[in-house]
Design a protein around this motif. Structure first.
Motif, PDB file in Angstrom:
ATOM      1  N   PRO A 191     -23.505  -2.192 -13.948  1.00 43.92           N
ATOM      2  CA  PRO A 191     -22.284  -2.452 -13.217  1.00 43.92           C
ATOM      3  C   PRO A 191     -21.047  -2.282 -14.105  1.00 43.92           C
ATOM      4  O   PRO A 191     -20.820  -3.080 -14.986  1.00 43.92           O
ATOM      5  CB  PRO A 191     -22.447  -3.914 -12.805  1.00 43.92           C
ATOM      6  N   TYR A 192     -20.327  -1.217 -13.893  1.00 43.05           N
ATOM      7  CA  TYR A 192     -19.008  -0.994 -14.503  1.00 43.05           C
ATOM      8  C   TYR A 192     -19.047  -0.885 -16.025  1.00 43.05           C
ATOM      9  O   TYR A 192     -18.124  -1.313 -16.702  1.00 43.05           O
ATOM     10  CB  TYR A 192     -18.044  -2.121 -14.095  1.00 43.05           C
ATOM     11  N   ASP A 232       0.823  -1.203   0.000  1.00 46.64           N
ATOM     12  CA  ASP A 232       0.000   0.000   0.000  1.00 46.64           C
ATOM     13  C   ASP A 232       0.862   1.261   0.000  1.00 46.64           C
ATOM     14  O   ASP A 232       0.342   2.364   0.121  1.00 46.64           O
ATOM     15  CB  ASP A 232      -0.945  -0.003   1.194  1.00 46.64           C
ATOM     16  N   LEU A 233       2.158   1.111  -0.108  1.00 43.16           N
ATOM     17  CA  LEU A 233       3.136   2.206  -0.065  1.00 43.16           C
ATOM     18  C   LEU A 233       3.177   2.890   1.298  1.00 43.16           C
ATOM     19  O   LEU A 233       3.788   3.944   1.440  1.00 43.16           O
ATOM     20  CB  LEU A 233       2.888   3.251  -1.167  1.00 43.16           C
ATOM     21  N   ILE A 234       2.514   2.322   2.279  1.00 36.74           N
ATOM     22  CA  ILE A 234       2.551   2.887   3.632  1.00 36.74           C
ATOM     23  C   ILE A 234       3.290   1.919   4.554  1.00 36.74           C
ATOM     24  O   ILE A 234       4.283   2.270   5.173  1.00 36.74           O
ATOM     25  CB  ILE A 234       1.129   3.153   4.168  1.00 36.74           C
ATOM     26  N   GLN A 279      -7.763   1.054  -8.026  1.00 35.20           N
ATOM     27  CA  GLN A 279      -7.040   0.064  -7.228  1.00 35.20           C
ATOM     28  C   GLN A 279      -5.877   0.713  -6.484  1.00 35.20           C
ATOM     29  O   GLN A 279      -5.641   0.417  -5.309  1.00 35.20           O
ATOM     30  CB  GLN A 279      -6.519  -1.065  -8.134  1.00 35.20           C
ATOM     31  N   ALA A 280      -5.157   1.586  -7.186  1.00 36.31           N
ATOM     32  CA  ALA A 280      -3.960   2.180  -6.573  1.00 36.31           C
ATOM     33  C   ALA A 280      -4.307   3.276  -5.589  1.00 36.31           C
ATOM     34  O   ALA A 280      -3.919   3.209  -4.409  1.00 36.31           O
ATOM     35  CB  ALA A 280      -3.051   2.725  -7.675  1.00 36.31           C
ATOM     36  N   PHE A 281      -5.032   4.276  -6.053  1.00 36.45           N
ATOM     37  CA  PHE A 281      -5.160   5.491  -5.257  1.00 36.45           C
ATOM     38  C   PHE A 281      -6.387   5.533  -4.356  1.00 36.45           C
ATOM     39  O   PHE A 281      -6.430   6.320  -3.417  1.00 36.45           O
ATOM     40  CB  PHE A 281      -5.143   6.712  -6.174  1.00 36.45           C
ATOM     41  N   GLU A 282      -7.399   4.720  -4.644  1.00 39.13           N
ATOM     42  CA  GLU A 282      -8.566   4.727  -3.755  1.00 39.13           C
ATOM     43  C   GLU A 282      -8.556   3.541  -2.793  1.00 39.13           C
ATOM     44  O   GLU A 282      -9.012   3.657  -1.667  1.00 39.13           O
ATOM     45  CB  GLU A 282      -9.859   4.738  -4.577  1.00 39.13           C
ATOM     46  N   TYR A 283      -8.037   2.388  -3.268  1.00 37.53           N
ATOM     47  CA  TYR A 283      -8.022   1.208  -2.404  1.00 37.53           C
ATOM     48  C   TYR A 283      -6.616   0.849  -1.932  1.00 37.53           C
ATOM     49  O   TYR A 283      -6.443  -0.152  -1.225  1.00 37.53           O
ATOM     50  CB  TYR A 283      -8.647   0.013  -3.144  1.00 37.53           C
ATOM     51  N   LEU A 284      -5.619   1.631  -2.347  1.00 39.13           N
ATOM     52  CA  LEU A 284      -4.223   1.466  -1.909  1.00 39.13           C
ATOM     53  C   LEU A 284      -3.671   0.083  -2.242  1.00 39.13           C
ATOM     54  O   LEU A 284      -2.861  -0.453  -1.510  1.00 39.13           O
ATOM     55  CB  LEU A 284      -4.093   1.753  -0.406  1.00 39.13           C
ATOM     56  N   ARG A 285      -4.091  -0.481  -3.349  1.00 39.71           N
ATOM     57  CA  ARG A 285      -3.589  -1.792  -3.782  1.00 39.71           C
ATOM     58  C   ARG A 285      -2.631  -1.578  -4.967  1.00 39.71           C
ATOM     59  O   ARG A 285      -2.950  -1.868  -6.117  1.00 39.71           O
ATOM     60  CB  ARG A 285      -4.753  -2.711  -4.156  1.00 39.71           C
ATOM     61  N   TYR A 286      -1.477  -1.043  -4.633  1.00 44.94           N
ATOM     62  CA  TYR A 286      -0.541  -0.642  -5.681  1.00 44.94           C
ATOM     63  C   TYR A 286       0.022  -1.849  -6.434  1.00 44.94           C
ATOM     64  O   TYR A 286       0.301  -1.768  -7.626  1.00 44.94           O
ATOM     65  CB  TYR A 286       0.593   0.188  -5.087  1.00 44.94           C
ATOM     66  N   TYR A 326      -6.412   3.170 -11.611  1.00 44.97           N
ATOM     67  CA  TYR A 326      -6.421   4.352 -10.732  1.00 44.97           C
ATOM     68  C   TYR A 326      -7.122   4.025  -9.408  1.00 44.97           C
ATOM     69  O   TYR A 326      -6.628   4.346  -8.325  1.00 44.97           O
ATOM     70  CB  TYR A 326      -7.136   5.503 -11.444  1.00 44.97           C
TER      71      TYR A 326
END
Lengths: 397, 286
Positions: B227-228, B29-31, B240-247, B238
């Motif tokens: 749905p989607y 998660d980069l954290i 996955q990475a920035f909203e759910y922190l699944r980089y 975007y």
């Protein structure tokens, strides 16, 4: 770092200006973003880059993913210092939403909840009594049906009775009100629990608002003019929202409006809407950040925020003062928000909750507008299937 | 002479690509601390219905938008390549959408496609044509994203315009002198000479189209309607990475985009090679 619409951002600017007016040693740089999603994106990018903001303001529904990953510095040690802010000065419900056990992680800036705003003139013109505490779900649907009208007879509805987003955060209080639960375990949720009869009944009642009762705008109508705008222009009799919309509604000049608690299935319930200031673990200026918090969350800062109409103060002394219950400022029944705090429940605390809400909202919206109406049982099964792996991942965080 | 370019490519392309490949093998998660998962993210993608939907959406967008954009850009170049009254203004107008900020362009389309009050449906309705629910039904929403892309063809238009102007006028005069119809002259003279530029446009547009859906999907359709329906790979990555922190998972999806793009370009080169071997493009390319 804060997120919000123009009125919300204006409120935060006023608080910062108030802080800088009473001291000269700490300068605040306010980073404004548009919405919750952008706040999460900007914050995570800043954390990854090693240069996060000292403070950010975030809903309890989103902050869990940062808390679970150790990105936050608990505010409990600051709160334990003598003088300054005192924990028992705040309402316990929003405090609990931002606590990990006995440790206060973040400090709530507001303690809002879901309510019903109503156009008093439309109710009067239709000969209906204004909604009041204890009114039932069927009362609301009946009033909404009476207020849904094709005024000019062109076959198109001109005034709808109710506006509500098809989203979990709107549905949740009605599940609780019916005696159901959202999840299997409030503290350590592992999956949804909407399959019970009370919960399924509440879900079905919610779904029926559009296709069966026909009292809310269609998908296309809501896309063309959103429900908040419809309420402001007088073509929507009731709007389910939190305190967030009050600055916008205060600009209404053409009719009288006020606020009422949510209608009840079996017991009174509402959902907590609260945001808190959180201190990042890598904050460069933690002491200065705390100095700002002492002002922003103290009587003066909360009074400034309350005067904008945007927030329900989390500090009891301000919430019960004229700064919030100003008889000269609409809505006249702001006490509803304070009464709600006692019954407001928080959605579950799990790191993957934003992802769960997003997944559920898509399916809920699809079912809400489904031509011919949707079956709650089928929707609940779909919701359970799509969220089960996200719950599993969240419980491992 | 090529050293600065190679350094730039290494720093700005190869390095990040390598970093993405490494990141794709971690749950991070980069954290907190990264956790090596090997092919775990790839398996996760395969099981993810939303990813599969985003992949299908992106492929269908490229399949429809790339040929359509080629036709629009080259068609405008054919119409506007001659000096004529108003041609300069028209050429400028063709470029305007490409220089508009993406967000402003998206907001403009939100208004144009408003289901009840948007000019597009008002015009269609006045003409007695069906008025699609552009933003609330899956099919029309996907078409809306394609239509939005058809106006952002400025660079392709310039390339096609330059290629058309490079066709010697004498060749057309010669063809006319031999009794060739305008269509025959276009097919046997203009098109073969423009072909290399058009092929370059197709390759470039294929690469760009895998990424071009991000702003419209984020700001106009919000990835829906559910749905989607308009969740394309860039928006999926975007979120996955920035909203759910699944980089890590986002990096794995990025590698999929990279692989598909490379495969699409490779297939196009193979097709061109096949045409060349068959002699269809021999006059031009040899």
């Amino acid at each position: 770092m804060v997120a919000g619409d123009a009125a919300e951002l204006a409120a935060y600017r006023q608080v910062v200006a108030g802080f800088e007016a009473v001291q000269t040693e700490v300068a605040v740089r306010l980073i404004e973003v548009a919405d919750r999603d952008e706040l999460t994106a900007r914050l995570s990018a800043a954390l990854a880059g090693g240069a996060p903001p000292d403070l950010f303001l975030m809903s309890y529904r989103s902050y869990g993913q940062f808390a679970a990953r150790g990105a936050l510095a608990p505010l409990q040690p600051y709160l334990d210092r003598a003088g300054g802010l005192e924990a028992n000065g705040f309402y316990p419900q929003p405090m609990a939403a931002f606590a990990e056990g006995v440790v206060q992680t973040c400090l709530p800036q507001n303690a809002s909840s879901l309510v019903v705003y109503y156009n008093a003139d439309l109710f009067t013109a239709a000969g209906l009594e204004s909604p009041a505490r204890g009114w039932r779900w069927r009362d609301m649907v009946g009033a909404a049906a009476a207020l849904t009208r094709d005024v000019d007879g062109d076959g198109m509805v001109d005034t709808y009775g109710l506006g509500v987003e098809p989203a979990l955060i709107r549905l949740a209080p009605f599940v609780w009100s019916a005696g159901g639960e959202l999840v299997d375990d409030e503290t350590e949720p592992t999956r949804l629990a909407l399959g019970s009869v009370p919960a399924a009944t509440a879900v079905q009642s919610f779904l029926d608002l559009r296709v069966i009762a026909g009292v809310v705008p269609t998908d296309e109508e809501a896309e063309a003019i959103d429900i908040e705008t419809r309420f402001v222009d007088g073509s929507l009799a009731m709007l389910m929202e939190s305190r967030r919309v009050v600055p916008t509604l205060r600009a209404i000049e053409g009719f009288e409006w006020d606020v009422a608690p949510l209608p009840v299935h079996e017991r009174a319930a509402t959902v907590l809407h609260a945001d808190a200031y959180c201190l990042t673990a890598a904050a460069a200026h933690p002491e200065q950040a705390w100095a700002f918090l002492e002002f922003a969350l103290g009587p003066e800062g909360q009074a400034i925020a309350a005067s904008t109409g945007r927030t329900v103060p989390s500090l009891r002394s301000v919430a019960t003062s004229e700064a919030f219950l100003d008889p000269a400022a609409a809505p006249s029944r702001s006490q509803v928000f304070l009464d709600n705090i006692e019954i407001a429940r928080a959605v579950p605390h799990i790191a993957t909750w934003p992802e769960i809400e997003d997944a559920m909202d898509g399916l809920l919206e699809e079912a809400f507008y489904e031509p011919g109406g949707a079956e709650a049982v089928e929707l609940i099964a779909a919701l359970d299937g799509v969220t089960a792996p996200i719950f599993e991942r969240g419980s491992q965080s | 002479m090529t050293a600065p370019f190679l350094v730039g490519v290494a720093l700005l392309v190869a390095g990040p690509a390598l970093g993405t490949a490494v990141l794709a093998t971690f749950d991070w998660d980069l954290i907190g601390a990264p956790r090596f998962v090997g092919l775990g993210n790839a398996r996760d993608l395969l099981e993810d219905q939303v990813f599969r939907r985003a992949l299908a959406n992106s492929l269908s967008f490229v399949a429809v938008a790339v040929p359509a954009r080629l036709v629009v850009a080259s068609g405008l170049a054919m119409l506007l390549h001659r000096p004529a009254r108003g041609a300069g203004v028209a050429r400028g107008a063709a470029l305007v959408p490409s220089v508009m900020p993406d967000a402003a362009y998206a907001v403009l389309w939100l208004w144009l496609l408003n289901p009840l009050f948007g000019p597009v449906n008002l015009v269609l309705g006045a003409a007695g044509l069906p008025t699609p629910a552009w933003l609330t039904q899956p099919g029309p929403s996907r078409w809306a994203v394609v239509i939005m892309s058809l106006f952002v063809i400025g660079d392709g238009f310039l390339l096609a315009l330059a290629a058309r102007r490079a066709v010697p006028a004498g060749l057309h005069e010669l063809a006319a002198g031999q009794g060739a119809t305008p269509w025959a002259a276009f097919r046997r003279v203009t098109l073969p000479i423009m072909a290399p530029a058009l092929l370059l446009m197709v390759c470039r547009d294929t690469v760009a189209s895998f990424q071009a859906t991000f702003v419209p999907a984020l700001l106009v359709t919000d990835g829906g309607p559910p749905p989607y329906a308009t969740t394309y790979l860039p928006l999926y990555i975007y979120r996955q990475a920035f909203e759910y922190l699944r980089y890590g998972k986002a990096a794995a999806a990025t590698l999929v985009v990279l692989a598909i793009t490379a495969a699409a370009v490779w297939l196009q080169f193979r097709a061109v090679d096949g045409l060349r071997r068959g002699g269809l493009l021999a006059r031009v390319l040899d």
